[in-house]
Motif scaffolding. Structure first.
Motif, short mmCIF file in Angstrom:
data_model
loop_
_atom_site.label_atom_id
_atom_site.label_comp_id
_atom_site.label_asym_id
_atom_site.label_seq_id
_atom_site.Cartn_x
_atom_site.Cartn_y
_atom_site.Cartn_z
N ASP A 121 0.82 -1.22 0.00
CA ASP A 121 0.00 0.00 0.00
C ASP A 121 0.85 1.26 0.00
N LEU A 122 2.07 1.16 0.55
CA LEU A 122 2.91 2.36 0.65
C LEU A 122 4.37 1.95 0.81
N ILE A 123 5.26 2.74 0.21
CA ILE A 123 6.69 2.45 0.35
C ILE A 123 7.35 3.59 1.13
N VAL A 124 8.12 3.25 2.14
CA VAL A 124 8.98 4.22 2.82
C VAL A 124 10.38 3.98 2.28
N LEU A 125 10.90 4.97 1.51
CA LEU A 125 12.12 4.74 0.74
C LEU A 125 13.22 5.70 1.16
N ASP A 126 14.38 5.15 1.50
CA ASP A 126 15.53 5.99 1.85
C ASP A 126 16.14 6.54 0.56
N LEU A 127 16.47 7.83 0.58
CA LEU A 127 17.04 8.45 -0.62
C LEU A 127 18.46 7.95 -0.86
N MET A 128 19.19 7.78 0.26
CA MET A 128 20.60 7.36 0.13
C MET A 128 20.69 5.86 0.30
N LEU A 129 20.75 5.17 -0.80
CA LEU A 129 20.87 3.72 -0.75
C LEU A 129 22.13 3.29 -1.47
N PRO A 130 22.74 2.22 -1.03
CA PRO A 130 23.91 1.74 -1.77
C PRO A 130 23.45 1.22 -3.13
N GLY A 131 24.30 1.38 -4.13
CA GLY A 131 23.90 0.97 -5.47
C GLY A 131 23.01 2.02 -6.09
N ARG A 132 21.76 1.66 -6.36
CA ARG A 132 20.88 2.61 -7.02
C ARG A 132 20.20 3.49 -6.00
N SER A 133 20.15 4.80 -6.30
CA SER A 133 19.62 5.75 -5.33
C SER A 133 18.11 5.64 -5.24
N GLY A 134 17.58 6.22 -4.17
CA GLY A 134 16.15 6.21 -3.97
C GLY A 134 15.40 6.89 -5.09
N VAL A 135 16.02 7.95 -5.65
CA VAL A 135 15.34 8.69 -6.72
C VAL A 135 15.15 7.80 -7.94
N GLU A 136 16.22 7.07 -8.28
CA GLU A 136 16.13 6.15 -9.43
C GLU A 136 15.04 5.11 -9.21
N LEU A 137 15.07 4.54 -8.01
CA LEU A 137 14.09 3.50 -7.68
C LEU A 137 12.68 4.07 -7.75
N CYS A 138 12.55 5.30 -7.24
CA CYS A 138 11.26 5.97 -7.23
C CYS A 138 10.73 6.08 -8.66
N ARG A 139 11.59 6.52 -9.56
CA ARG A 139 11.19 6.68 -10.97
C ARG A 139 10.77 5.32 -11.54
N GLU A 140 11.55 4.31 -11.17
CA GLU A 140 11.27 2.99 -11.73
C GLU A 140 9.91 2.49 -11.28
N VAL A 141 9.64 2.70 -9.98
CA VAL A 141 8.34 2.26 -9.46
C VAL A 141 7.23 3.04 -10.15
N ARG A 142 7.45 4.37 -10.30
CA ARG A 142 6.42 5.21 -10.91
C ARG A 142 6.10 4.80 -12.34
N ALA A 143 7.09 4.20 -13.01
CA ALA A 143 6.86 3.83 -14.40
C ALA A 143 5.78 2.77 -14.51
N THR A 144 5.62 1.97 -13.46
CA THR A 144 4.66 0.87 -13.58
C THR A 144 3.53 0.96 -12.57
N SER A 145 3.74 1.74 -11.49
CA SER A 145 2.75 1.67 -10.41
C SER A 145 2.53 3.04 -9.79
N GLN A 146 1.37 3.20 -9.18
CA GLN A 146 1.07 4.46 -8.52
C GLN A 146 1.13 4.32 -7.01
N VAL A 147 1.79 3.28 -6.53
CA VAL A 147 1.85 3.05 -5.09
C VAL A 147 2.51 4.26 -4.41
N PRO A 148 1.86 4.80 -3.37
CA PRO A 148 2.40 6.01 -2.74
C PRO A 148 3.79 5.77 -2.13
N ILE A 149 4.64 6.78 -2.22
CA ILE A 149 6.01 6.67 -1.71
C ILE A 149 6.30 7.82 -0.76
N VAL A 150 6.80 7.51 0.42
CA VAL A 150 7.29 8.53 1.35
C VAL A 150 8.81 8.41 1.36
#
Lengths: 474, 254
Positions: B59-88
């Motif tokens: 229902d909701l993702i709590v996502l850290d911006l600073m992640l090892p490997g791929r950053s939170g922003v990248e992941l956020c974009r990737e999730v947004r490409a396929t889903s509208q699940v809310p992200i904090v």
């Protein structure tokens, strides 16, 4: 005296260069003039003098060949010319008793040297005796020089020439030409120097404007070699400083990030505590730690902020801060304008006002804040009833890590950066911050910020980047 | 929005995915959210997150911006490409660039690190509520921008702009209240309903001011502008009503 002299002394590169040029020009001119006099003119004078001397010899012979006195006188007159007057008389016009001066002796030797024929003759060299000589008048030496040559019968042929051994008068035209040259050189030099010095001026301006706040704009490495070198050195220095600051910031950001993780953990742990009193205290400690990290980072950032500049209602910012203090049971009153637009960076300004109001609450019990407008500036006065600041410390409190209460114990806490940051923020927004002790006791902090004229086009310019920003993000 | 219930259903819980590289924080956030009735799954990086998303209804993702490997922003974009699940998003404090970065990646809200757990809870609740309201309307996501009487609200950045163009600073509670009003414009909201909206923040606070104080503060800030008068009306004996025509925009309000 020295000061007035140093004021006369040229201060700018251009004026010094012009001074050097003019001095060099004058030296060149006078040296050249002197060399001309000594060399070329000396030769010309010698040639002229020789001509005159030879003429004297031939005239003397012509007169000597005439036996009759009237003939001699007539021929003498006939042979006279503009440059050489000739008279025949029974006596020498140069008195035997006339004093021999240095010049007459020089002239005598010179004539003998030039025309060896003359050496055989008996002659006298002297000045026309008009009485000036006896009067000891120095100008006498400028009077006409006479040469008397004795004939065999004891009579004399007297020659007088204005050209003979005459001193050359300073030529005013030479001076005029020199002055013209000087003026010309000053004009041309001014034009050329302003062109040549521009890179130097640019360098100075770049150095003055140097700040880490702006994106580095390398100084163009143009102009004379020395200036190019200075510009290159300046660019290198700036890069080095920026790299140094960037490295420090990176190190600090890393440390602060590393600190944030344990603080976040502690916050979560405290939330899971069952002991409410302990939780409140742990939270308070964590807040203080966070505040210290934040203010240290803010200070080290040194005014560099990625925040956009936008139109902000500073009254609403102050209201939020005051409400927060009220919620914590502090006694704060707010009066004055309810709308106060300024241009600025939101988080920085909020931090600045937070620090000032926080200090007032910390040191003074009752705090009164007012927002007014004077002369296009919004003036926020924060008055407390605390101990104030000793006048000797008024300057010092703005310095980083200065905490006045150190002598009175550390119960108030804080990092000693609050005022430093606030004053840096206010100044970077074109504002002023003033501290004054109130006559009734307590401290008054006055913050003035330029008011944003909402009617002017400025606001559109200020808001537009932000709006574009939103559009791009959506 | 007209269909939105005026009162809040107590069942605002759901399944939250916590993505943070620090195992302790993952565990602690999970325990804290579980305590408040949420089901929590953890992931340490982008790969783990994608795995969970592929197999579980989140229902909701709590996502850290600073992640090892791929950053939170990248992941956020990737999730947004396929889903509208809310992200904090969890971002570094006072780094404006990080904040904007997170929001531009498509996050619905952000909490600055080190965050207070209650702050996180409030955000999770608010974002879940907004996304459910929007989903109830058939809309894909909650609106990002709202305008009324010349005022503009940026829901993700939590910013309010006055008709004259100045940014008006609101406290978290005031902004939440205004969101509640705007989402229920021209309807009477009881004090209890409003209290529910601001509950996460105010609960247990010994210095808690009543909802009336919050509303009077919000009113004062709105009334500093000519167009702010009488936006929030007191309905005697019933509560408050926000009277204005509210327009939602996905993009910038015209």
């Amino acid at each position: 005296m020295r000061r007035s002299l140093s004021r006369l002394f040229p201060d700018t590169v251009a004026s010094r260069a012009i001074l050097i040029l003019v001095a060099a020009l004058l030296a060149f001119h006078f040296l050249g003039y002197w060399a001309y006099r000594v060399g070329v003119e000396g030769l010309a004078t010698a040639a002229r003098d020789r001509g005159l001397a030879e003429r004297m010899v031939s005239i003397k012979r012509a007169i000597a060949s005439l036996p009759e006195a009237p003939d001699r006188d007539r021929v003498a007159h006939d042979l006279s010319s503009a440059s050489l007057e000739v008279h025949w008389s029974k006596v020498s016009l140069v008195l035997g008793s006339a004093p021999q001066t240095e010049r007459t002796r020089t002239m005598e030797a010179r004539l003998k040297e030039l025309v060896p024929d003359l050496a055989a003759e008996s002659f006298r060299v002297g000045f026309a005796d008009d009485g000036a000589l006896e009067a000891g008048d120095a100008d006498a030496y400028k009077h006409m020089m006479l040469v008397s040559v004795r004939l065999d019968d004891g009579s004399w042929v007297n020659f007088s020439s204005s050209a003979l051994g005459a001193t050359q008068h300073a030529d005013w035209s030479v001076l005029a030409v020199t002055i013209c040259f000087g003026v010309g050189i000053v004009v041309v030099a001014l034009l050329l120097l302003s062109w040549a010095i521009r890179p130097l001026r640019d360098l100075a301006i770049a150095a003055e404007r140097f700040s880490l706040d702006q994106t580095p704009q390398p100084l163009s490495e143009s102009g004379p070699a020395e200036v190019r070198r200075a510009a290159r050195a300046f660019n290198t220095m700036r890069e080095r400083i920026q790299r140094l600051v960037a490295e420090r910031m990176q190190a600090l950001a890393a440390v602060s990030h590393d600190l944030r993780t344990p603080i976040t953990r502690l916050r979560l742990r405290s939330e899971l505590l069952d002991d409410d009193a302990a939780r409140v205290m742990v939270d308070a400690d964590l807040n203080e730690m966070e505040g210290m990290i934040d203010s240290t980072l803010e200070y080290l950032r040194g005014g560099v902020s990625s925040e956009p500049i936008r139109a902000i209602d500073i009254a609403s910012v102050i209201e939020t801060i005051v409400d927060e203090q009220l919620d914590q049971g502090q006694k704060v009153t707010l009066s004055g304008l309810s709308s106060a637009p300024v241009l600025g960076r939101f988080l920085s300004l909020k931090r600045a006002f937070s620090n000032i109001i926080g200090n007032a609450v910390k040191y003074g019990t009752n705090v009164a804040i007012s927002i007014d407008e004077t002369d296009g500036h919004l003036v926020v006065a924060v008055e407390d009833e605390g101990p104030g600041i000793p006048p000797s410390d008024m300057e010092r409190v703005f310095h980083p890590f200065v905490r006045l209460e150190e002598s009175r114990g550390r119960e108030t806490g804080g990092s000693g950066l609050g005022l430093t940051i606030a004053s840096a923020v206010i100044h970077s927004h074109g504002g002023r911050i003033l501290l004054a002790n109130r006559s009734s006791g307590g401290l008054r902090v006055t913050l003035a910020l330029p008011k944003l004229d909402l009617e002017s086009a400025q606001v559109i310019e200020a808001v537009r980047p932000h709006l574009r920003d939103i559009r791009e993000s959506s | 929005m007209n269909q939105a219930p005026a009162s809040i259903s107590s069942d605002d819980h759901g399944h939250v995915l916590v993505v943070d590289d620090d195992p302790q924080i993952r565990l602690l956030v999970a325990r804290f959210l579980q305590r408040h009735g949420y089901q929590v799954t953890g992931a340490s990086d982008g790969r783990g997150m994608m795995d969970v998303l592929a197999h579980t209804e989140i229902d909701l993702i709590v996502l850290d911006l600073m992640l090892p490997g791929r950053s939170g922003v990248e992941l956020c974009r990737e999730v947004r490409a396929t889903s509208q699940v809310p992200i904090v998003m969890l971002t570094a404090r006072s780094e404006e660039s990080d904040r904007i970065l997170g929001l531009e990646g498509g996050a619905d809200d952000y909490v600055t690190k080190p965050f207070s757990p209650r702050e996180l809870l409030a955000r999770v609740r608010a974002v879940l509520r907004r996304s459910r309201t929007a989903r109830g309307l058939g809309g894909a996501r909650a609106s990002e921008f709202v305008s009324f009487d010349g005022w503009k609200m940026d829901m993700r950045r939590r910013e309010l702009q006055s008709p004259s163009g100045t940014l008006v600073d609101l406290s978290t509670g005031e902004f939440d209240l205004l969101v509640a009003f705007v989402e229920h414009a021209n309807r009477v909201l009881s004090r209890e309903a409003l209290m529910q909206f601001a509950k996460a923040r105010a609960s247990d606070d010994p210095f808690d001011r009543t909802i009336d104080v919050q509303i009077s503060r919000l009113r004062r800030k709105l009334e500093a502008d000519r167009n702010g008068w009488q936006l929030i009306k007191t309905i005697r004996g019933a509560g408050y009503m926000f009277t204005s025509s509210v327009r939602s925009h996905e993009g910038l309000p015209a």
